[in-house]
Each structure stands twice: as C-alpha cells, then as structure tokens.
Design an enzyme around this catalytic site. Structure first.
Site, short mmCIF file in Angstrom:
data_model
loop_
_atom_site.label_atom_id
_atom_site.label_comp_id
_atom_site.label_asym_id
_atom_site.label_seq_id
_atom_site.Cartn_x
_atom_site.Cartn_y
_atom_site.Cartn_z
CG ASN A 48 -0.43 -0.17 2.53
OD1 ASN A 48 0.64 -0.74 2.68
ND2 ASN A 48 -1.13 0.29 3.53
CD GLU A 50 -1.55 4.72 4.63
OE1 GLU A 50 -1.10 5.58 5.41
OE2 GLU A 50 -2.26 3.75 5.01
CB CYS A 59 -5.29 -1.39 -1.83
SG CYS A 59 -6.62 -0.64 -0.89
CD GLU A 61 -5.40 -5.93 -1.39
OE1 GLU A 61 -4.79 -4.85 -1.25
OE2 GLU A 61 -6.24 -6.34 -0.58
CB CYS A 95 -10.87 -3.01 0.59
SG CYS A 95 -10.22 -2.35 -0.95
CB CYS A 98 -8.64 -4.82 -3.55
SG CYS A 98 -7.54 -3.39 -3.31
N1 THU Z 1 -5.38 -1.52 2.43
C1 THU Z 1 -4.82 -2.33 1.49
O1 THU Z 1 -3.67 -2.14 1.08
N2 THU Z 1 -5.57 -3.35 1.01
C2 THU Z 1 -6.85 -3.63 1.39
O2 THU Z 1 -7.47 -4.54 0.86
C3 THU Z 1 -7.48 -2.83 2.43
C4 THU Z 1 -6.72 -1.67 2.94
C5 THU Z 1 -4.58 -0.38 2.95
C6 THU Z 1 -5.11 0.97 2.58
C7 THU Z 1 -4.54 1.84 3.69
O3 THU Z 1 -3.24 2.25 3.33
C8 THU Z 1 -4.43 0.89 4.87
O4 THU Z 1 -4.57 -0.42 4.35
C9 THU Z 1 -5.49 1.13 5.94
O5 THU Z 1 -6.75 1.15 5.40
#
Ligand code: THU
Length: 135
Positions: A48, A50, A59, A61, A95, A98
C-alpha cells in the site's frame, strides 16, 4: 479449488509478508503486502502507498496488479492466486474495491489467501465477491 500447490501458497504468503516491509503507510500505520501468481507462472508483489490526501491511497493488491499488467500486458495477465498480508497480523480480507479489481483479471478458480479469524484462509474470489459488477 486446489489449483496451486502448497509450495506455491507458502511462497505467495512469504512474498506478501516481504512486500509490506516496503509499504508507505504513515497515516494508518497499517502496512499491507500483496503477492500474486499469474497464469504464466510469474509472481508480482505490491504494497500500500498512502497519500496526505487520504483518498489517493493505493492498496497493496492494486499495486501488485498494476505491476503484473505492466510486465505481462493487460490482455494476457490472468490471476491464478493472490495473497494479502499485513504487518500487524490483524485478520482482514481484501477491501471491496480490490475484490472488483482482482475480478477484472480473475476467473472462477482464482484463489485469495488472507489472514482470517482462524489463521491463514484460502478462498476463491467468487466466494469473496458474489455478484461482482459486470455488464
Ligand atoms: N489496504 C490495502 O492495502 N488493502 C486492502 O485490501 C485494504 C486496505 C490499505 C489501505 C490503507 O493504506 C491501509 O490499508 C489502511 O486502510
């Protein structure tokens, strides 16, 4: 559902765990790593990333998928399996966004490996995203 070997499963899991080490998650402190195995047999990792404008976060994925598409080509790349791990070892599945993006490159046998309530869980995308969007 056993379309990948146990050796491949553990390789994917380890790769996802390595991938979160490179995560950029200063806002959530929730580093995530993903590793996907394509039907061509290649493994791609993502983490991920940010942003201070929170909604711009990508994300793990989707970053792994973008790398796989860049390397193999969007028309060719198909996901055989994908593993998602997080540094805090908190049970969580991919999520909704994704799941839909995985679906774009998946088939009914595509496997999703994640940390569930009872340890590492192996599911199919079809189970995680019944009636995903398509037209
Ligand atoms: N996140 C992912 O990388 N993948 C997911 O399927 C759910 C959330 C990340 C996004 C954010 O940087 C952190 O997790 C918290 O939500």
């Amino acid at each position: 559902m056993e379309s990948i070997t146990e050796a491949q499963q553990s390789q994917l899991w380890k790769t996802a765990q390595q991938a979160y080490q490179n995560s950029y998650a200063p806002y959530s402190q929730f580093p995530v790593g993903a590793a996907l195995l394509t039907q061509q047999g290649n493994i791609f990792a993502g983490c991920n990333v940010e942003n201070i404008s929170y909604g711009l976060t990508i994300c793990a994925e989707r970053n792994a998928i973008a790398s796989a598409v860049a390397a193999e080509g969007g028309q060719q790349m198909k996901i055989q399996a994908v593993a998602i791990a997080n540094k805090r070892q908190i049970p969580c599945s991919p999520c909704g966004a994704c799941r839909q993006v995985i679906a774009e490159f998946a088939d009914k046998n595509t496997i999703v490996i994640f940390l569930g309530q009872k340890g590492v869980e192996i599911s199919t995308l079809a189970e995680l995203l019944p009636q995903g969007f398509s037209f």
